[in-house]
Design a protein around this motif. Structure first.
Motif, PDB file in Angstrom:
ATOM      1  N   ALA A 181      -7.213 -56.853  65.699  1.00 36.85           N
ATOM      2  CA  ALA A 181      -7.935 -55.636  66.054  1.00 36.85           C
ATOM      3  C   ALA A 181      -9.292 -55.562  65.365  1.00 36.85           C
ATOM      4  O   ALA A 181     -10.255 -55.042  65.932  1.00 36.85           O
ATOM      5  CB  ALA A 181      -7.115 -54.402  65.693  1.00 36.85           C
ATOM      6  N   ALA A 182      -9.366 -56.077  64.130  1.00 34.62           N
ATOM      7  CA  ALA A 182     -10.619 -56.033  63.368  1.00 34.62           C
ATOM      8  C   ALA A 182     -10.587 -57.135  62.322  1.00 34.62           C
ATOM      9  O   ALA A 182      -9.511 -57.558  61.873  1.00 34.62           O
ATOM     10  CB  ALA A 182     -10.819 -54.670  62.714  1.00 34.62           C
ATOM     11  N   ALA A 183     -11.774 -57.614  61.936  1.00 34.80           N
ATOM     12  CA  ALA A 183     -11.848 -58.687  60.940  1.00 34.80           C
ATOM     13  C   ALA A 183     -13.107 -58.530  60.091  1.00 34.80           C
ATOM     14  O   ALA A 183     -14.130 -58.005  60.552  1.00 34.80           O
ATOM     15  CB  ALA A 183     -11.824 -60.048  61.631  1.00 34.80           C
ATOM     16  N   TRP A 184     -13.018 -58.994  58.859  1.00 36.75           N
ATOM     17  CA  TRP A 184     -14.123 -58.998  57.911  1.00 36.75           C
ATOM     18  C   TRP A 184     -14.163 -60.353  57.219  1.00 36.75           C
ATOM     19  O   TRP A 184     -13.158 -61.061  57.133  1.00 36.75           O
ATOM     20  CB  TRP A 184     -13.942 -57.911  56.852  1.00 36.75           C
ATOM     21  N   TRP A 192     -18.006 -57.505  51.573  1.00 35.85           N
ATOM     22  CA  TRP A 192     -17.297 -57.652  52.843  1.00 35.85           C
ATOM     23  C   TRP A 192     -18.254 -57.380  54.002  1.00 35.85           C
ATOM     24  O   TRP A 192     -18.967 -56.378  54.010  1.00 35.85           O
ATOM     25  CB  TRP A 192     -16.108 -56.703  52.911  1.00 35.85           C
ATOM     26  N   ILE A 193     -18.245 -58.275  54.998  1.00 38.14           N
ATOM     27  CA  ILE A 193     -19.094 -58.181  56.179  1.00 38.14           C
ATOM     28  C   ILE A 193     -18.211 -57.948  57.392  1.00 38.14           C
ATOM     29  O   ILE A 193     -17.285 -58.730  57.654  1.00 38.14           O
ATOM     30  CB  ILE A 193     -19.925 -59.464  56.367  1.00 38.14           C
ATOM     31  N   GLN A 194     -18.472 -56.892  58.135  1.00 39.47           N
ATOM     32  CA  GLN A 194     -17.716 -56.618  59.360  1.00 39.47           C
ATOM     33  C   GLN A 194     -18.007 -57.693  60.403  1.00 39.47           C
ATOM     34  O   GLN A 194     -19.157 -58.024  60.665  1.00 39.47           O
ATOM     35  CB  GLN A 194     -18.100 -55.254  59.912  1.00 39.47           C
ATOM     36  N   MET A 195     -16.940 -58.256  61.005  1.00 43.66           N
ATOM     37  CA  MET A 195     -17.088 -59.219  62.082  1.00 43.66           C
ATOM     38  C   MET A 195     -16.889 -58.502  63.420  1.00 43.66           C
ATOM     39  O   MET A 195     -16.338 -57.395  63.474  1.00 43.66           O
ATOM     40  CB  MET A 195     -16.082 -60.362  61.933  1.00 43.66           C
ATOM     41  N   SER A 196     -17.308 -59.135  64.501  1.00 45.65           N
ATOM     42  CA  SER A 196     -17.104 -58.586  65.836  1.00 45.65           C
ATOM     43  C   SER A 196     -16.556 -59.672  66.742  1.00 45.65           C
ATOM     44  O   SER A 196     -16.823 -60.868  66.535  1.00 45.65           O
ATOM     45  CB  SER A 196     -18.412 -58.022  66.402  1.00 45.65           C
ATOM     46  N   GLN A 204     -17.207 -63.245  65.157  1.00 46.50           N
ATOM     47  CA  GLN A 204     -18.494 -63.707  64.666  1.00 46.50           C
ATOM     48  C   GLN A 204     -19.005 -62.869  63.509  1.00 46.50           C
ATOM     49  O   GLN A 204     -18.693 -61.690  63.386  1.00 46.50           O
ATOM     50  CB  GLN A 204     -19.531 -63.682  65.788  1.00 46.50           C
ATOM     51  N   ALA A 205     -19.811 -63.552  62.681  1.00 44.88           N
ATOM     52  CA  ALA A 205     -20.553 -62.877  61.618  1.00 44.88           C
ATOM     53  C   ALA A 205     -21.981 -63.405  61.654  1.00 44.88           C
ATOM     54  O   ALA A 205     -22.195 -64.622  61.609  1.00 44.88           O
ATOM     55  CB  ALA A 205     -19.924 -63.138  60.260  1.00 44.88           C
ATOM     56  N   LEU A 206     -22.956 -62.513  61.766  1.00 45.44           N
ATOM     57  CA  LEU A 206     -24.365 -62.912  61.805  1.00 45.44           C
ATOM     58  C   LEU A 206     -24.871 -62.996  60.373  1.00 45.44           C
ATOM     59  O   LEU A 206     -25.627 -62.151  59.896  1.00 45.44           O
ATOM     60  CB  LEU A 206     -25.171 -61.915  62.634  1.00 45.44           C
ATOM     61  N   ALA A 207     -24.415 -64.044  59.701  1.00 45.90           N
ATOM     62  CA  ALA A 207     -24.747 -64.204  58.286  1.00 45.90           C
ATOM     63  C   ALA A 207     -24.755 -65.685  57.932  1.00 45.90           C
ATOM     64  O   ALA A 207     -23.985 -66.466  58.497  1.00 45.90           O
ATOM     65  CB  ALA A 207     -23.732 -63.458  57.415  1.00 45.90           C
ATOM     66  N   GLY A 208     -25.620 -66.045  57.009  1.00 44.03           N
ATOM     67  CA  GLY A 208     -25.662 -67.423  56.524  1.00 44.03           C
ATOM     68  C   GLY A 208     -24.705 -67.604  55.358  1.00 44.03           C
ATOM     69  O   GLY A 208     -25.011 -67.201  54.228  1.00 44.03           O
TER      70      GLY A 208
END
Length: 250
Positions: A181-184, A192-196, A204-208
């Motif tokens: 349902a949700a991921a980080w 913690w970065i919220q994923m989509s 996905q995570a828009l992060a390096g």
């Protein structure tokens, strides 16, 4: 004698539980060849379904069931419905549990989009799974189905893809509700970065984050939240998959 009686009682209890449950109606066909090998890959992004923890008992779901990928990894018990037209091709007294691993798209060349047309609950199952409940010559059978708890071997798995500035993670082998349902994600040097959801079971995570050790947190569609800490070492590379020893109960 006692062992045989115990096995009989266990089987009877399972049958009674199935009979008492709420069922929905749908239809089912099959694809992928006699060994199911052509069902590998698919719209959930699991690639090799054996490596991802799902095996050959899998199915492509019509759009109304697939829910834009939110159903990836969910488990469904399916029985052939002998009371409806086409029921002569049922194998009585049988059922099979399958995992959702692919999408059966609507076919605009057919009336109403074919079996997987809009609003139609349909399972395009691997041939080995389908033949547990249907006679091959039937081709399509009426079924009843319900979503059930998934049971998996081992823990949740994280498969890495993307590039230096974009991380795409396929989250696999969930037990319990089976789906995310949700991921980080958290790197050694980040919070913690919220994923989509990108597509299917790919988040996905828009992060390096290249060169950092990684942790994940996941909430299942059943509502259970688990942190998977320090599961990916800093030397990870794209294309690698990392196993954990934690999994979901619901």
């Amino acid at each position: 004698m006692a062992k045989s009686l115990m096995l009989f009682c266990t089987a009877l209890a399972a049958c009674l539980a199935l009979a008492a449950a709420d069922w929905s109606q749908g239809t089912a066909t099959f694809y992928g060849g006699p060994d199911g090998s052509d069902t590998m890959g698919g719209a959930c992004g699991y690639e090799n379904l054996y490596n991802a923890g799902y095996g050959v008992n899998n199915a492509a779901l019509s759009p109304v069931l697939f829910n834009d990928g939110a159903s990836c990894g969910q488990c469904y018990v399916i029985i052939c419905d002998a009371s409806r037209p086409g029921g002569q091709y049922c194998k009585p007294g049988t059922w099979i549990t399958v995992t959702a691993t692919n999408l059966c798209p609507s076919n605009n060349a057919l009336p109403n989009g074919g079996w997987c047309g809009p609003g139609l609950p349909h399972f395009d199952m691997s041939q080995p799974a389908w033949e547990n409940i249907g006679v091959y010559s039937g081709g399509i059978i009426p079924v009843q189905y319900q979503q059930v708890k998934c049971w998996r071997n081992g823990g949740v798995r994280f498969s890495m893809a993307g590039n230096y500035y974009f991380l795409l993670v396929n989250i696999q082998n969930l037990a319990g509700s089976g789906s995310v349902a949700a991921a980080w994600i958290k790197g050694d040097n980040t919070g913690w970065i919220q994923m989509s959801r990108n597509w299917g079971a790919n988040w996905q995570a828009l992060a390096g984050l290249v060169g950092q050790g990684l942790s994940f947190a996941v909430t299942s569609t059943g509502g259970q939240y688990i942190q998977f800490l320090n599961v990916v070492p800093g030397w990870w590379q794209f294309g690698m998959t990392f196993n954990t020893n934690q999994n979901f109960n619901y």
